[in-house]
Design an enzyme around this catalytic site. Structure first.
Site, mmCIF file in Angstrom:
data_model
loop_
_atom_site.group_PDB
_atom_site.id
_atom_site.type_symbol
_atom_site.label_atom_id
_atom_site.label_comp_id
_atom_site.label_asym_id
_atom_site.label_seq_id
_atom_site.Cartn_x
_atom_site.Cartn_y
_atom_site.Cartn_z
ATOM 1 N N HIS A 100 47.371 43.495 41.858
ATOM 2 C CA HIS A 100 46.803 42.630 40.823
ATOM 3 C C HIS A 100 45.531 43.206 40.197
ATOM 4 O O HIS A 100 45.093 42.738 39.151
ATOM 5 C CB HIS A 100 46.544 41.213 41.366
ATOM 6 C CG HIS A 100 45.374 41.073 42.276
ATOM 7 N ND1 HIS A 100 45.493 41.023 43.650
ATOM 8 C CD2 HIS A 100 44.048 40.954 42.036
ATOM 9 C CE1 HIS A 100 44.304 40.867 44.198
ATOM 10 N NE2 HIS A 100 43.412 40.838 43.235
ATOM 11 N N ASP A 145 51.528 43.054 46.949
ATOM 12 C CA ASP A 145 50.263 43.163 46.229
ATOM 13 C C ASP A 145 49.535 44.464 46.561
ATOM 14 O O ASP A 145 48.320 44.483 46.720
ATOM 15 C CB ASP A 145 49.354 41.960 46.517
ATOM 16 C CG ASP A 145 48.213 41.854 45.500
ATOM 17 O OD1 ASP A 145 48.353 42.398 44.392
ATOM 18 O OD2 ASP A 145 47.166 41.246 45.829
ATOM 19 N N SER A 151 38.733 42.638 45.866
ATOM 20 C CA SER A 151 40.172 42.913 45.912
ATOM 21 C C SER A 151 40.436 44.413 45.934
ATOM 22 O O SER A 151 39.934 45.153 45.081
ATOM 23 C CB SER A 151 40.869 42.309 44.694
ATOM 24 O OG SER A 151 40.877 40.913 44.773
#
Length: 511
Positions: free
Chosen positions: A127, A157, A257
């Site tokens: 992402h 992911d 992230s």
């Protein structure tokens, strides 16, 4: 003079040999896997302490921080959502996170990444780089270099990107199987547009599924949303996400992230991916993808550019006391097989609906993440040993995993031929069988024929009112909707109705 010439010749030969040896080593290392490069790099510096490491985090932070990079991405500014009301309906249907799609895609965003090899392979989250037009990586020496995507996977992911650079600092990959609940961990990344930030906490849980990837997969694409606006048709979705997160209370915020979760020995055990928050910032629950799962995915990216995933070929339901009571079984742990994919590995191994998967390669499983992560590390053609319980007795079965291509081909071959049949043509109506009726005939599912129209198909075949129909065209039915879904196709183009009544079992087959 002769002596000088000999010295010069010896130097030349030695230099040529050194260059040749270097080129051979370079060619060899280019063909190495990420894990092999890591082993070569860290062979001269083996770990001396346990995964839990020392309580002092200074050394671990110093080793890891230079190899965690800041990733900046830019996007197209095009793309807008539709009116708020239909969009809210779609969000609700797909299990969205409550927010409405932004009116315009972000022009820029940022995240983190972890350098795995000195020649520039970097792991991050899918992402972070998904749909990015440009990806730039800011290294610890403040250089800004452009990166290209090697591979990415929405189901886990994860993404692997590459920069053209050499002699980069590297984080050593650890073993996430050895991680223990309660051990100290560090989260390293670039949260909230800050520079390198290190936070500490403990492992709060393992094999945690939070449903975030499944919800992402349910979000409509722009094309699907436009079709929804034109036709009102809501597209169907298959959830193939793999979630088996390491949960930690180390502070993780937006921007973390793709960053590193490391043990106190400075070894990478997870890739930070998500937070559970009502506010959008840290509330004490962060989630990281286990590095042992990531290793397989990243190697596939490097070798194929995409993930080659193996499948057992079953659908299942997690067992607990309530599910056990509903299904009238004694087991309250394991995975209850609710369906077996034709042509899949499980079908070939003899696994049946109603079996309970208790162990994978000898390790007990309690929830879907236990199975999904272990299978997610394997490839098509790999074998896995499942311990199943059938009729209260355990047995071991060896399952050869099948790839998506094999399952798709099998599905196509077994899709069947059109029958052109409908409930109206049958001339009957159906209602779900009561629990007492199913218990009376010793079946687990079925519908009752509540009426038969004179002169139509059921009447001409003398199929009686009150018959408990269990399957149509080999598919179990529990409602009139199930009957309608099962009628249009069959393997041979014929209709087959199976059921049970006061006089025993019935099977009717007709064109």
């Amino acid at each position: 003079m002769k002596k000088i010439a000999l010295i010069f010749l010896a130097a030349f030969v030695g230099g040529a040999a050194a260059i040749g040896g270097y080129k051979m080593l370079e060619n060899k290392t280019n063909n190495m896997t990420l894990a092999e490069k890591q082993n070569l790099l860290f062979a001269s510096n083996p770990s001396k302490i346990s995964s839990a490491g020392a309580v002092d985090f200074v050394q671990a932070a110093a080793v890891v921080s230079p190899a965690v990079v800041h990733i900046q991405t830019t996007f197209s500014s095009s793309g807008s959502s539709g009116p708020s009301s239909p969009m809210d309906m779609m969000e609700e249907f797909f299990g969205g996170r409550g927010g409405r799609r932004a009116q315009r895609a972000p022009r820029a965003a940022s995240g983190s990444g972890v350098i795995l090899t000195s020649d520039g392979y970097i792991v991050t989250n899918n992402h972070v780089v998904d749909n990015a037009e440009k990806i730039q990586v800011i290294l610890s020496d403040r250089r800004k270099v452009e990166a290209k995507v090697i591979g990415r996977d929405a189901n886990t992911d994860l993404a692997l990107i590459k920069v053209e650079a050499t002699d980069l600092p590297v984080v050593k990959m650890g073993n996430s199987d050895n991680v223990q609940v309660g051990e100290w961990v560090l989260a390293v990344g670039f949260p909230l547009n800050l520079q390198t930030t290190v936070t500490a906490g403990i492992v709060s849980a393992k094999a945690r599924a939070i449903g975030i990837l499944g919800r992402e997969q349910q979000q409509p694409t722009e094309e699907e949303y436009e079709e929804y606006q034109r036709t009102g048709k809501v597209p169907s979705r298959t959830n193939s996400a793999i979630e088996s997160y390491i949960q930690t209370d180390a502070a993780i915020n937006p921007g973390n992230s793709g960053g590193a979760l490391v043990n106190a020995n400075g070894e990478l055990i997870g890739i930070n991916a998500a937070i559970a928050s009502q506010t959008g910032t840290n509330e004490g629950y962060g989630f990281a993808i286990p590095v042992n799962l990531a290793k397989k995915i990243l190697e596939d990216f490097k070798k194929y550019g995409s993930v080659k995933r193996g499948y057992v070929g079953v659908t299942f339901q997690e067992l607990n006391a309530d599910v056990a009571e509903q299904n009238k079984i004694k087991d309250i742990s394991g995975l209850l097989v609710s369906g077996v994919v034709p042509g899949g590995g499980a079908a070939a191994a003899g696994i049946k609906e109603g079996d309970i998967i208790k162990k994978v390669d000898g390790k007990e499983i309690f929830a879907s993440p236990d199975l999904q992560e272990k299978i997610g590390r394997l490839s098509p053609g790999d074998k896995v040993q499942l311990t199943i319980s059938r009729g209260g007795k355990e047995q071991n079965v060896s399952v050869t995993l099948k790839g998506e291509e094999t399952l798709a081909k099998t599905k196509s071959e077994t899709a069947g031929r059109s029958t052109g049949m409908s409930i109206d043509k049958l001339g009957a109506s159906f209602a779900p069988a009561s629990a007492s009726a199913k218990e009376k005939y010793g079946v687990k599912n079925g519908v009752i024929v509540t009426s038969v129209v004179p002169g139509k198909l059921f009447d001409s075949l003398d199929i009686p009112k009150g018959l408990l129909v269990t399957t149509i065209n080999g598919k179990a039915v529990n409602s009139a909707k199930d009957v309608e879904s099962a009628l249009p196709t069959s393997k041979n183009g014929k209709i087959t109705v199976s059921g049970v009544g006061p006089n025993g079992n019935y099977t009717f087959s007709f064109n």
